[in-house]
Design a protein around this motif. Sequence first.
Motif, PDB file in Angstrom:
ATOM      1  N   GLY A  63      52.360  21.997   6.358  1.00 56.78           N
ATOM      2  CA  GLY A  63      52.646  20.617   6.740  1.00 56.78           C
ATOM      3  C   GLY A  63      53.713  19.941   5.898  1.00 56.78           C
ATOM      4  N   ILE A  64      53.819  20.318   4.648  1.00 62.38           N
ATOM      5  CA  ILE A  64      54.812  19.696   3.764  1.00 62.38           C
ATOM      6  C   ILE A  64      56.184  20.313   3.958  1.00 62.38           C
ATOM      7  CG2 ILE A  64      55.493  19.409   1.342  1.00 62.38           C
ATOM      8  CD1 ILE A  64      52.465  19.140   0.708  1.00 62.38           C
ATOM      9  N   PHE A  65      56.250  21.616   4.165  1.00 68.98           N
ATOM     10  CA  PHE A  65      57.546  22.295   4.159  1.00 68.98           C
ATOM     11  C   PHE A  65      58.022  22.847   5.502  1.00 68.98           C
ATOM     12  CE2 PHE A  65      55.833  22.925  -0.182  1.00 68.98           C
ATOM     13  CZ  PHE A  65      56.821  22.255  -0.881  1.00 68.98           C
ATOM     14  N   VAL A  66      57.115  23.081   6.472  1.00 65.62           N
ATOM     15  CA  VAL A  66      57.518  23.831   7.659  1.00 65.62           C
ATOM     16  C   VAL A  66      57.351  23.067   8.963  1.00 65.62           C
ATOM     17  CG1 VAL A  66      57.136  25.966   8.962  1.00 65.62           C
ATOM     18  CG2 VAL A  66      56.937  25.990   6.483  1.00 65.62           C
ATOM     19  N   PHE A  67      56.188  22.528   9.237  1.00 64.92           N
ATOM     20  CA  PHE A  67      55.836  22.063  10.567  1.00 64.92           C
ATOM     21  C   PHE A  67      54.792  20.966  10.453  1.00 64.92           C
ATOM     22  CE2 PHE A  67      52.763  22.637  14.054  1.00 64.92           C
ATOM     23  CZ  PHE A  67      53.583  22.553  15.159  1.00 64.92           C
ATOM     24  N   GLN A  68      54.947  19.877  11.228  1.00 62.72           N
ATOM     25  CA  GLN A  68      53.958  18.821  11.158  1.00 62.72           C
ATOM     26  C   GLN A  68      53.921  18.043  12.472  1.00 62.72           C
ATOM     27  OE1 GLN A  68      54.252  16.385   7.653  1.00 62.72           O
ATOM     28  NE2 GLN A  68      52.821  14.875   8.412  1.00 62.72           N
ATOM     29  N   ASP A  87      56.079  13.253   0.145  1.00 65.03           N
ATOM     30  CA  ASP A  87      55.842  14.330   1.109  1.00 65.03           C
ATOM     31  C   ASP A  87      54.381  14.769   1.099  1.00 65.03           C
ATOM     32  OD1 ASP A  87      58.510  14.291   1.832  1.00 65.03           O
ATOM     33  OD2 ASP A  87      59.051  15.949   0.505  1.00 65.03           O
ATOM     34  N   VAL A  88      53.806  14.878  -0.081  1.00 62.97           N
ATOM     35  CA  VAL A  88      52.402  15.290  -0.204  1.00 62.97           C
ATOM     36  C   VAL A  88      51.491  14.216   0.398  1.00 62.97           C
ATOM     37  CG1 VAL A  88      50.535  15.814  -1.823  1.00 62.97           C
ATOM     38  CG2 VAL A  88      52.820  16.765  -2.201  1.00 62.97           C
ATOM     39  N   LEU A  89      51.713  12.957   0.029  1.00 67.73           N
ATOM     40  CA  LEU A  89      50.860  11.879   0.526  1.00 67.73           C
ATOM     41  C   LEU A  89      51.031  11.653   2.022  1.00 67.73           C
ATOM     42  CD1 LEU A  89      51.184   9.316  -2.403  1.00 67.73           C
ATOM     43  CD2 LEU A  89      49.290  10.885  -1.907  1.00 67.73           C
ATOM     44  N   GLY A  90      52.157  12.075   2.592  1.00 72.36           N
ATOM     45  CA  GLY A  90      52.396  11.927   4.024  1.00 72.36           C
ATOM     46  C   GLY A  90      51.775  13.016   4.867  1.00 72.36           C
ATOM     47  N   HIS A  91      51.178  14.018   4.240  1.00 72.19           N
ATOM     48  CA  HIS A  91      50.538  15.102   4.984  1.00 72.19           C
ATOM     49  C   HIS A  91      49.271  14.576   5.666  1.00 72.19           C
ATOM     50  CE1 HIS A  91      48.393  18.789   5.862  1.00 72.19           C
ATOM     51  NE2 HIS A  91      49.550  19.425   5.709  1.00 72.19           N
ATOM     52  N   PRO A  92      49.021  14.971   6.919  1.00 70.54           N
ATOM     53  CA  PRO A  92      47.842  14.466   7.636  1.00 70.54           C
ATOM     54  C   PRO A  92      46.507  14.724   6.928  1.00 70.54           C
ATOM     55  CG  PRO A  92      49.280  15.661   9.150  1.00 70.54           C
ATOM     56  CD  PRO A  92      49.841  15.831   7.771  1.00 70.54           C
ATOM     57  N   LEU A  93      46.352  15.870   6.279  1.00 70.88           N
ATOM     58  CA  LEU A  93      45.090  16.138   5.578  1.00 70.88           C
ATOM     59  C   LEU A  93      44.882  15.152   4.429  1.00 70.88           C
ATOM     60  CD1 LEU A  93      44.921  20.038   5.304  1.00 70.88           C
ATOM     61  CD2 LEU A  93      43.467  18.533   6.668  1.00 70.88           C
TER      62      LEU A  93
END
Length: 188
Positions: free
Chosen positions: A24-29, A82-88
Amino acid sequence: MKVREIVGWIRSIAFAVVFALVLGIFVFQPYKVDGHSMDPTLQDQQRIYVSKLSHTFNYMPDYGDIVVIDSRVDRSRTFLDDVLGHPLIGLFTGAQDDHSMYVKRVIGKPGDVLEFKNNKVYRNGIALNEPYIKETMDYESNGKMTVPADHIFVMGDNRNHSTDSREIGFIPLDHVMGTMIKNPFAGK
């Protein structure tokens, strides 16, 4: 035997969570469209899938690409964003309700000279052919603007009802979160 089995499960779950975070952070979200600024191309609450490779490797999207941007252009982005923006992570922090991410279309790249006249967008003196816009644009401006290095200019397809680079300014390349990819499950 039971302890070994529990440790195995914990290890498997931890690996799955770390793998999902990295993807989710680096590839696909996935992202959800919020509002009508991309009508008729995308609808409010539509789920889209974004390749984050352009963000990860800091490369320029193409003209016409639909991108997700961080509209907070007045601040620098960090890896923590980027980390805080991850859905999990957002499930635990409430960041899934963050309305700073916009879905827009790339209109200008570094060095492009943009004008808004005769109800059209002109890039480097040539009117753009934009069959994807919802209706004739009511916006005009005096003068020309040049897209600075390491920035892009974005607009919504629903030009008369879109908060985009006309208001928030040029988008730094590190604020481009990714480029929309065609939904492989959509059947279109």
